[in-house]
Scaffold this motif. Structure first.
Motif, PDB file in Angstrom:
ATOM      1  N   VAL A  15       1.097  -0.919  -0.135  1.00 47.76           N
ATOM      2  CA  VAL A  15       0.109  -0.323   0.131  1.00 47.76           C
ATOM      3  C   VAL A  15       0.636   1.390  -0.073  1.00 47.76           C
ATOM      4  CG1 VAL A  15      -1.629   1.019   1.264  1.00 47.76           C
ATOM      5  CG2 VAL A  15      -2.041  -1.314   1.267  1.00 47.76           C
ATOM      6  N   VAL A  16       2.246   1.488   0.606  1.00 53.34           N
ATOM      7  CA  VAL A  16       2.606   2.283   1.318  1.00 53.34           C
ATOM      8  C   VAL A  16       3.750   2.616  -0.237  1.00 53.34           C
ATOM      9  CG1 VAL A  16       1.730   2.983   3.693  1.00 53.34           C
ATOM     10  CG2 VAL A  16       3.709   1.716   3.260  1.00 53.34           C
ATOM     11  N   MET A  17       4.110   1.196  -0.890  1.00 54.63           N
ATOM     12  CA  MET A  17       4.855   1.111  -1.463  1.00 54.63           C
ATOM     13  C   MET A  17       5.360   2.800  -2.474  1.00 54.63           C
ATOM     14  SD  MET A  17       7.867  -0.982  -2.689  1.00 54.63           S
ATOM     15  CE  MET A  17       7.131  -2.851  -2.462  1.00 54.63           C
ATOM     16  N   PRO A  18       4.513   3.131  -3.038  1.00 51.95           N
ATOM     17  CA  PRO A  18       5.057   4.344  -3.979  1.00 51.95           C
ATOM     18  C   PRO A  18       5.973   5.764  -3.065  1.00 51.95           C
ATOM     19  CG  PRO A  18       2.932   3.226  -4.173  1.00 51.95           C
ATOM     20  CD  PRO A  18       3.661   2.679  -4.059  1.00 51.95           C
ATOM     21  N   ALA A  19       5.487   5.882  -1.812  1.00 53.15           N
ATOM     22  CA  ALA A  19       5.406   6.439  -0.517  1.00 53.15           C
ATOM     23  C   ALA A  19       7.545   6.175  -0.438  1.00 53.15           C
ATOM     24  CB  ALA A  19       4.146   6.742   0.007  1.00 53.15           C
ATOM     25  N   VAL A  20       7.630   5.168   0.304  1.00 55.65           N
ATOM     26  CA  VAL A  20       8.824   4.421   0.497  1.00 55.65           C
ATOM     27  C   VAL A  20       9.166   4.531  -0.302  1.00 55.65           C
ATOM     28  CG1 VAL A  20       9.977   2.696   1.830  1.00 55.65           C
ATOM     29  CG2 VAL A  20       7.632   3.598   2.612  1.00 55.65           C
ATOM     30  N   LEU A  21       8.843   4.797  -1.902  1.00 55.70           N
ATOM     31  CA  LEU A  21       9.932   4.326  -2.961  1.00 55.70           C
ATOM     32  C   LEU A  21      10.759   6.147  -3.117  1.00 55.70           C
ATOM     33  CD1 LEU A  21       9.211   0.892  -5.750  1.00 55.70           C
ATOM     34  CD2 LEU A  21      11.110   1.310  -3.650  1.00 55.70           C
ATOM     35  N   ALA A  22       9.261   6.929  -2.998  1.00 53.39           N
ATOM     36  CA  ALA A  22       9.724   8.364  -3.670  1.00 53.39           C
ATOM     37  C   ALA A  22      10.166   8.783  -2.910  1.00 53.39           C
ATOM     38  CB  ALA A  22       8.480   8.600  -3.630  1.00 53.39           C
ATOM     39  N   HIS A  23      10.493   8.426  -1.432  1.00 54.85           N
ATOM     40  CA  HIS A  23      11.575   8.921  -0.967  1.00 54.85           C
ATOM     41  C   HIS A  23      12.850   8.583  -0.455  1.00 54.85           C
ATOM     42  CE1 HIS A  23      13.185   9.666   3.229  1.00 54.85           C
ATOM     43  NE2 HIS A  23      13.486   8.340   3.560  1.00 54.85           N
ATOM     44  N   ARG A  24      12.610   6.751  -1.140  1.00 55.58           N
ATOM     45  CA  ARG A  24      14.662   6.519  -1.092  1.00 55.58           C
ATOM     46  C   ARG A  24      15.138   7.247  -2.505  1.00 55.58           C
ATOM     47  NH1 ARG A  24      14.640   0.842   1.189  1.00 55.58           N
ATOM     48  NH2 ARG A  24      14.237   1.149   3.127  1.00 55.58           N
ATOM     49  N   LEU A  25      14.538   7.757  -3.707  1.00 54.51           N
ATOM     50  CA  LEU A  25      14.689   8.145  -4.358  1.00 54.51           C
ATOM     51  C   LEU A  25      14.437   9.082  -4.864  1.00 54.51           C
ATOM     52  CD1 LEU A  25      12.756   6.074  -7.389  1.00 54.51           C
ATOM     53  CD2 LEU A  25      14.901   5.651  -6.283  1.00 54.51           C
ATOM     54  N   GLY A  26      14.776  10.553  -3.564  1.00 51.30           N
ATOM     55  CA  GLY A  26      14.935  11.678  -3.290  1.00 51.30           C
ATOM     56  C   GLY A  26      14.118  12.721  -3.750  1.00 51.30           C
ATOM     57  N   ALA A  27      12.666  11.772  -4.307  1.00 46.28           N
ATOM     58  CA  ALA A  27      11.530  12.545  -4.053  1.00 46.28           C
ATOM     59  C   ALA A  27      11.321  13.740  -3.459  1.00 46.28           C
ATOM     60  CB  ALA A  27      10.163  12.208  -4.254  1.00 46.28           C
ATOM     61  N   PRO A  28      10.876  14.962  -2.909  1.00 45.04           N
ATOM     62  CA  PRO A  28      10.833  16.511  -1.614  1.00 45.04           C
ATOM     63  C   PRO A  28       9.237  16.429  -1.634  1.00 45.04           C
ATOM     64  CG  PRO A  28      11.770  17.257  -3.790  1.00 45.04           C
ATOM     65  CD  PRO A  28      11.839  16.318  -4.146  1.00 45.04           C
ATOM     66  N   VAL A  29       8.699  15.793  -2.700  1.00 48.25           N
ATOM     67  CA  VAL A  29       7.475  16.369  -2.370  1.00 48.25           C
ATOM     68  C   VAL A  29       6.538  15.840  -3.115  1.00 48.25           C
ATOM     69  CG1 VAL A  29       5.424  18.072  -3.551  1.00 48.25           C
ATOM     70  CG2 VAL A  29       7.762  18.821  -2.428  1.00 48.25           C
ATOM     71  N   PHE A  30       5.355  15.271  -2.337  1.00 50.17           N
ATOM     72  CA  PHE A  30       4.695  13.541  -3.036  1.00 50.17           C
ATOM     73  C   PHE A  30       2.894  14.360  -3.387  1.00 50.17           C
ATOM     74  CE2 PHE A  30       2.652   9.973  -1.585  1.00 50.17           C
ATOM     75  CZ  PHE A  30       3.223   8.930  -2.701  1.00 50.17           C
ATOM     76  N   LEU A  31       2.830  13.988  -4.578  1.00 51.35           N
ATOM     77  CA  LEU A  31       1.326  14.997  -4.376  1.00 51.35           C
ATOM     78  C   LEU A  31      -0.007  13.207  -4.479  1.00 51.35           C
ATOM     79  CD1 LEU A  31      -0.615  16.647  -5.386  1.00 51.35           C
ATOM     80  CD2 LEU A  31      -0.199  16.229  -7.683  1.00 51.35           C
ATOM     81  N   VAL A  32      -0.430  13.183  -4.041  1.00 50.95           N
ATOM     82  CA  VAL A  32      -0.866  11.557  -3.794  1.00 50.95           C
ATOM     83  C   VAL A  32      -2.703  12.415  -3.968  1.00 50.95           C
ATOM     84  CG1 VAL A  32      -1.532  12.276  -1.105  1.00 50.95           C
ATOM     85  CG2 VAL A  32      -1.888   9.432  -2.574  1.00 50.95           C
ATOM     86  N   THR A  33      -3.471  11.718  -4.814  1.00 54.24           N
ATOM     87  CA  THR A  33      -4.754  11.919  -6.202  1.00 54.24           C
ATOM     88  C   THR A  33      -5.462  10.737  -5.928  1.00 54.24           C
ATOM     89  OG1 THR A  33      -4.324  11.037  -7.667  1.00 54.24           O
ATOM     90  CG2 THR A  33      -2.884  13.180  -7.651  1.00 54.24           C
ATOM     91  N   ASN A  34      -6.630  10.694  -5.943  1.00 56.16           N
ATOM     92  CA  ASN A  34      -8.145   9.944  -5.524  1.00 56.16           C
ATOM     93  C   ASN A  34      -9.089   9.947  -6.262  1.00 56.16           C
ATOM     94  OD1 ASN A  34      -9.315  11.097  -3.497  1.00 56.16           O
ATOM     95  ND2 ASN A  34      -7.825  10.958  -1.975  1.00 56.16           N
ATOM     96  N   ALA A  35      -9.747   9.106  -6.356  1.00 50.03           N
ATOM     97  CA  ALA A  35     -11.523   9.718  -6.409  1.00 50.03           C
ATOM     98  C   ALA A  35     -12.571   9.445  -5.699  1.00 50.03           C
ATOM     99  CB  ALA A  35     -11.690   8.585  -7.843  1.00 50.03           C
ATOM    100  N   ALA A  36     -13.146   9.948  -5.039  1.00 51.03           N
ATOM    101  CA  ALA A  36     -14.054   9.885  -3.812  1.00 51.03           C
ATOM    102  C   ALA A  36     -15.224  10.356  -3.426  1.00 51.03           C
ATOM    103  CB  ALA A  36     -13.144  11.660  -2.523  1.00 51.03           C
ATOM    104  N   GLY A  37     -16.212  10.291  -2.774  1.00 51.61           N
ATOM    105  CA  GLY A  37     -17.533  10.599  -2.724  1.00 51.61           C
ATOM    106  C   GLY A  37     -17.759  11.532  -1.982  1.00 51.61           C
ATOM    107  N   GLY A  38     -18.566  12.358  -2.291  1.00 48.09           N
ATOM    108  CA  GLY A  38     -18.308  13.886  -2.216  1.00 48.09           C
ATOM    109  C   GLY A  38     -19.868  13.840  -0.467  1.00 48.09           C
ATOM    110  N   ILE A  39     -19.410  14.350   0.326  1.00 50.72           N
ATOM    111  CA  ILE A  39     -19.930  14.378   0.913  1.00 50.72           C
ATOM    112  C   ILE A  39     -21.089  15.544   1.458  1.00 50.72           C
ATOM    113  CG2 ILE A  39     -20.042  13.832   3.988  1.00 50.72           C
ATOM    114  CD1 ILE A  39     -18.268  11.782   4.002  1.00 50.72           C
TER     115      ILE A  39
END
Ligand code: HPA
Length: 275
Positions: free
Chosen positions: A94-118
């Motif tokens: 689940v968190v592989m993208p976050a950890v790989l991004a960190h280990r490959l040196g990315a300083p910024v992480f943009l996370v996107t999703n589809a969601a239901g509107g409340i």
């Protein structure tokens, strides 16, 4: 989490990724994949070729990691699709993208999703910049022996989503003439959608949008020291808000109709970040 899974995943990546100098990493969820088409792809790795990651199983999740360049020439990592806790996989996937991004040196992480509107003022097609989240379940990838790679034993959660990046996303929206709203995302474990009673309760607790992802990845990315930004695409109104029944196909159809706008927001965000 077992760090050997991340060590092996990293070791299985091609040399181009190890040599990369990314200024940001993107995690593109349902509906957001078209953003990759606006970038010049230098290297592409299917998730199934990354040791210990496994193929993405959910419709709308392409399952590939890209190294790409923006128009201005900067490098970005693009994770097209994600693994979800409800698929039955472990936290490491689940968190592989976050950890790989960190280990490959990315300083910024943009996370996107589809969601239901409340929030009643939202409608399908809207984008909501994440200001904060609610994790109402005990599910957390940070459970287990403490590892300093993921920050202190008790990582502060006051600013999981970087306030300056919230403003940058707002400015990116303004380029499209959109006055984007910000809001609070609540994590629902899935795979079942929520009941109307749950959605009413989430609304009372301060949630604006609901989805089955994002919180674990954002927690780990921020605990690793990356600046995190998040944005939800409202693919449907949440259960009971309009009386319409929820259907996963509607989520995919709505995302396809709005893919161009979502992609422009991501590209404008990168442009402002790089500029
Ligand atoms: N609930 C949870 N996850 C979702 C929804 C929803 O209504 N829409 C898209 N992802």
């Amino acid at each position: 989490m077992d760090k050997r899974v991340f060590d092996e995943a990293l070791a299985s990546l091609p040399p181009a990724l190890h040599a990369a100098k990314p200024f940001a990493a993107l995690l593109l969820g349902s509906g957001w994949n078209q953003a990759a088409a606006g970038l010049r792809i230098e290297c592409e790795v299917p998730y199934s070729d990354i040791a210990g990651f496994g193929a993405a199983t959910v419709v709308g999740h392409a399952g590939r990691l890209l190294l790409a360049r923006t128009k201005r020439g900067g490098q970005v990592l693009v994770f097209c699709g994600r693994r979800h806790w409800y698929e039955g996989c472990e936290w490491e996937q689940v968190v592989m993208p976050a950890v790989l991004a960190h280990r490959l040196g990315a300083p910024v992480f943009l996370v996107t999703n589809a969601a239901g509107g409340i929030r009643a003022s939202l409608q399908p097609g809207d984008m909501v910049i994440l200001r904060d989240h609610l994790r109402l379940s005990p599910l957390t990838p940070l459970r287990g022996p403490h590892d300093p790679e993921f920050g202190p034993r008790f990582p502060d959660q006051s600013r999981v989503y970087d306030p300056a990046l919230v403003e940058l996303l707002r400015a990116a929206g303004a380029r499209q003439g959109l006055g984007l709203t910000d809001g609070v995302y609540v994590l629902s474990c899935g795979p079942a959608y929520e009941t109307p009673a749950e959605i009413r309760a989430y609304g009372i607790l301060g949630a604006d949008v609901v989805g089955m992802s994002t919180v674990p990845e954002a927690m780990v990315a921020s605990a690793c020291g990356m600046r995190v930004a998040g944005v939800s695409f409202v693919s449907n109104m949440a259960a009971g808000v309009t009386g319409k029944l929820l259907d996963g196909d509607d989520v995919v159809d709505c995302a396809a109709r709005h893919a161009g706008r979502l992609s422009r927001l991501v590209l404008d965000f990168l442009d402002l970040l790089e500029g």
